[in-house]
Design an enzyme around this catalytic site. Structure first.
Site, PDB file in Angstrom:
ATOM      1  N   SER A   1      -5.249   1.338   3.676  1.00 39.19           N
ATOM      2  CA  SER A   1      -5.440  -0.101   4.509  1.00 39.19           C
ATOM      3  C   SER A   1      -7.016  -0.204   5.043  1.00 39.19           C
ATOM      4  O   SER A   1      -7.177  -1.579   4.937  1.00 39.19           O
ATOM      5  CB  SER A   1      -4.649  -0.222   5.692  1.00 39.19           C
ATOM      6  OG  SER A   1      -3.322   0.198   5.551  1.00 39.19           O
TER       7      SER A   1
ATOM      8  N   HIS B   1      -4.876  -1.367  -3.191  1.00 35.26           N
ATOM      9  CA  HIS B   1      -4.340  -1.549  -1.935  1.00 35.26           C
ATOM     10  C   HIS B   1      -3.191  -2.568  -1.932  1.00 35.26           C
ATOM     11  O   HIS B   1      -3.230  -3.776  -2.125  1.00 35.26           O
ATOM     12  CB  HIS B   1      -5.288  -2.067  -0.844  1.00 35.26           C
ATOM     13  CG  HIS B   1      -4.652  -2.535   0.435  1.00 35.26           C
ATOM     14  ND1 HIS B   1      -4.959  -3.589   1.247  1.00 35.26           N
ATOM     15  CD2 HIS B   1      -3.820  -1.698   1.236  1.00 35.26           C
ATOM     16  CE1 HIS B   1      -4.627  -3.609   2.266  1.00 35.26           C
ATOM     17  NE2 HIS B   1      -3.416  -2.660   2.358  1.00 35.26           N
TER      18      HIS B   1
ATOM     19  N   GLU C   1      -5.348  -5.519  -3.588  1.00 31.25           N
ATOM     20  CA  GLU C   1      -6.621  -5.493  -3.639  1.00 31.25           C
ATOM     21  C   GLU C   1      -6.966  -4.252  -4.115  1.00 31.25           C
ATOM     22  O   GLU C   1      -7.187  -3.278  -3.797  1.00 31.25           O
ATOM     23  CB  GLU C   1      -6.981  -5.661  -1.975  1.00 31.25           C
ATOM     24  CG  GLU C   1      -6.619  -6.728  -1.360  1.00 31.25           C
ATOM     25  CD  GLU C   1      -6.934  -6.676   0.081  1.00 31.25           C
ATOM     26  OE1 GLU C   1      -7.291  -8.006   0.742  1.00 31.25           O
ATOM     27  OE2 GLU C   1      -6.950  -5.772   0.749  1.00 31.25           O
TER      28      GLU C   1
ATOM     29  N   ASN D   1      -6.665  -8.050   5.395  1.00 31.48           N
ATOM     30  CA  ASN D   1      -6.232  -7.344   6.653  1.00 31.48           C
ATOM     31  C   ASN D   1      -7.330  -7.600   7.702  1.00 31.48           C
ATOM     32  O   ASN D   1      -6.872  -7.844   9.013  1.00 31.48           O
ATOM     33  CB  ASN D   1      -6.093  -5.812   6.530  1.00 31.48           C
ATOM     34  CG  ASN D   1      -4.825  -5.634   6.192  1.00 31.48           C
ATOM     35  OD1 ASN D   1      -3.687  -6.474   6.204  1.00 31.48           O
ATOM     36  ND2 ASN D   1      -4.438  -4.632   5.649  1.00 31.48           N
TER      37      ASN D   1
HETATM   38  P1  NAI Z   1       4.206   6.660   6.220  1.00 34.90           P
HETATM   39  O1  NAI Z   1       3.852   7.324   7.524  1.00 34.90           O
HETATM   40  O2  NAI Z   1       5.455   5.761   6.169  1.00 34.90           O
HETATM   41  O3  NAI Z   1       4.132   7.682   5.108  1.00 34.90           O
HETATM   42  C1  NAI Z   1       3.377   8.645   4.972  1.00 34.90           C
HETATM   43  C2  NAI Z   1       4.045   9.901   3.933  1.00 34.90           C
HETATM   44  O4  NAI Z   1       2.913  10.559   3.618  1.00 34.90           O
HETATM   45  C3  NAI Z   1       4.974  10.826   4.929  1.00 34.90           C
HETATM   46  O5  NAI Z   1       6.142  10.749   4.073  1.00 34.90           O
HETATM   47  C4  NAI Z   1       4.199  12.029   4.765  1.00 34.90           C
HETATM   48  O6  NAI Z   1       5.202  13.217   4.730  1.00 34.90           O
HETATM   49  C5  NAI Z   1       3.595  12.066   3.596  1.00 34.90           C
HETATM   50  N1  NAI Z   1       2.400  12.955   3.893  1.00 34.90           N
HETATM   51  C6  NAI Z   1       1.258  13.203   4.548  1.00 34.90           C
HETATM   52  N2  NAI Z   1       0.524  14.081   4.330  1.00 34.90           N
HETATM   53  C7  NAI Z   1       0.876  14.430   3.019  1.00 34.90           C
HETATM   54  C8  NAI Z   1       0.197  15.331   1.897  1.00 34.90           C
HETATM   55  N3  NAI Z   1      -0.945  15.876   2.163  1.00 34.90           N
HETATM   56  N4  NAI Z   1       0.807  15.200   0.674  1.00 34.90           N
HETATM   57  C9  NAI Z   1       1.962  14.721   0.431  1.00 34.90           C
HETATM   58  N5  NAI Z   1       2.460  13.697   1.598  1.00 34.90           N
HETATM   59  C10 NAI Z   1       1.837  13.512   2.507  1.00 34.90           C
HETATM   60  O7  NAI Z   1       2.921   5.739   5.978  1.00 34.90           O
HETATM   61  P2  NAI Z   1       2.723   4.391   5.202  1.00 34.90           P
HETATM   62  O8  NAI Z   1       2.993   3.399   6.169  1.00 34.90           O
HETATM   63  O9  NAI Z   1       3.588   4.572   3.862  1.00 34.90           O
HETATM   64  O10 NAI Z   1       1.182   4.510   4.649  1.00 34.90           O
HETATM   65  C11 NAI Z   1       0.703   5.324   3.765  1.00 34.90           C
HETATM   66  C12 NAI Z   1      -0.699   4.823   3.487  1.00 34.90           C
HETATM   67  O11 NAI Z   1      -0.566   3.486   3.025  1.00 34.90           O
HETATM   68  C13 NAI Z   1      -1.886   4.689   4.481  1.00 34.90           C
HETATM   69  O12 NAI Z   1      -3.205   5.257   3.808  1.00 34.90           O
HETATM   70  C14 NAI Z   1      -1.642   3.271   5.117  1.00 34.90           C
HETATM   71  O13 NAI Z   1      -3.090   2.875   5.535  1.00 34.90           O
HETATM   72  C15 NAI Z   1      -1.661   2.704   3.704  1.00 34.90           C
HETATM   73  N6  NAI Z   1      -0.602   1.281   3.851  1.00 34.90           N
HETATM   74  C16 NAI Z   1       0.302   1.080   4.832  1.00 34.90           C
HETATM   75  C17 NAI Z   1       0.717  -0.104   4.819  1.00 34.90           C
HETATM   76  C18 NAI Z   1       1.961  -0.446   5.922  1.00 34.90           C
HETATM   77  O14 NAI Z   1       2.074  -1.522   6.113  1.00 34.90           O
HETATM   78  N7  NAI Z   1       2.402   0.831   6.222  1.00 34.90           N
HETATM   79  C19 NAI Z   1       0.162  -1.478   3.967  1.00 34.90           C
HETATM   80  C20 NAI Z   1      -0.617  -1.095   3.115  1.00 34.90           C
HETATM   81  C21 NAI Z   1      -1.324   0.306   2.960  1.00 34.90           C
END
Ligand code: NAI
Length: 288
Positions: free
Chosen positions: A123, A144, A156, A195
């Site tokens: 993000s 993104h 994006e 954002n």
């Molecule tokens: P989340 O916490 O729901 O999921 C992250 C997942 O990554 C977890 O299942 C974890 O086990 C896994 N993980 C961690 N390290 C890992 C690795 N080395 N290899 C494989 N899996 C691994 O997080 P979320 O919300 O899905 O966010 C993920 C990314 O997306 C972040 O970079 C965030 O900035 C971005 N993002 C999030 C948004 C949101 O609204 N939550 C919107 C747009 C982008």
């Protein structure tokens, strides 16, 4: 590399974003592998996607056949090597920490075929902070998505100074192929466009709350009923996750050194109490 050469997409991280991004790609006809280091997260992703697809079938938005075919194209994998060894395009959606992402991109560089593009769904983190962990910076960019990725149309695409025209163009074309609407930014900026605008709105919403001018309910109502936003800022933070919001603000603060970018006291207190939003059953609102 051109768009026709993309057959297989790997999504790394099966959390809120990765799981739905993988489904979006599978529904669009791509072979997809969703990888996570955490088996439990993969199981949860499968269960949640099954629920989403069942609801879409019920509403008549997708047929049973379309859903079955998409699930047949989608595999769930714990081992990174297996997930990416034959892939054409990687979308990383793991935790929002630059060091963890850099380590992953270094591994991806070693494990994927040389033609594979490596994109991050971060993000805030611009891909130039990650690209030099690989030997293929020209194939690294931001892609993104927005939450929930199954629903939100915008993507994006950010072309860093290291990103080739080819990588940026293929990513824009891929965005169209998976039925999303791309905007291509040719200049990096932390937080990108949507954002950054949202951040200003959030700051004002939290200012109004902390100064006891209005409650989260009232502020959300003002945004939905006066400004015609589909969701208010506090309901949105609950949906996104307060921890995600916290990490994003800390990341931006570390980059800018600007106190205004820091997460607010209200957010810090809620994160410390584990009130992380919908996923925790409590954030600014309580969920059953
Ligand atoms: P989340 O916490 O729901 O999921 C992250 C997942 O990554 C977890 O299942 C974890 O086990 C896994 N993980 C961690 N390290 C890992 C690795 N080395 N290899 C494989 N899996 C691994 O997080 P979320 O919300 O899905 O966010 C993920 C990314 O997306 C972040 O970079 C965030 O900035 C971005 N993002 C999030 C948004 C949101 O609204 N939550 C919107 C747009 C982008």
């Amino acid at each position: 590399m051109n768009i026709e050469q993309i057959n297989h997409i790997s999504v790394i991280g099966s959390g809120a974003m990765g799981s739905q991004i993988a489904m979006v790609c599978a529904l669009a006809g791509y072979e997809v592998t969703l990888q996570d280091i955490n088996e439990e997260s993969l199981a949860k992703a499968k269960e949640s996607l099954t629920g989403h697809m069942e609801r879409r079938i019920k509403k008549g938005r997708l047929t049973v056949d379309e859903v079955n075919r998409a699930f047949n194209r989608l595999s769930f994998e714990n081992k990174l090597e297996e997930a990416v060894k034959e892939t054409d395009y990687v979308i990383e959606a793991i935790v929002e920490k630059v060091d963890v992402k850099r380590e992953l991109f270094q591994q991806l560089d070693e494990l994927t075929p040389p033609h594979t593009i490596l994109a991050t769904n971060s993000s805030t983190i611009v891909s130039s902070q990650i690209a030099d962990a690989t030997k293929r910076p020209e194939k690294v960019c931001n892609m993104h998505f927005f939450n929930p990725a199954l629903v939100m149309e915008l993507v994006e695409v950010v072309q860093g100074p290291h990103t080739s025209e080819e990588t940026a163009n293929v990513t824009v074309e891929l965005t169209n192929k998976i039925n999303k609407r791309p905007i291509l930014l040719k200049k990096e900026i932390s937080g990108f466009v949507a954002n950054r605008i949202l951040g200003k709105l959030m700051n004002e919403a939290i200012y109004l709350l902390e100064n006891e001018i209005a409650t989260p309910e009232e502020i959300d109502l003002a945004c939905t009923k006066a400004l015609n936003h589909p969701i208010g800022p506090f309901a949105l933070i609950d949906l996104t996750g307060l921890d995600v919001h916290y990490n994003v603000r800390m990341q931006r603060y570390e980059e800018s050194g600007n106190e205004e970018d820091k997460p607010s006291e209200t957010i810090i207190e809620k994160v410390e109490r584990g009130e992380l939003g919908r996923k925790a059953g409590k954030g600014f609102y309580t969920y059953s």
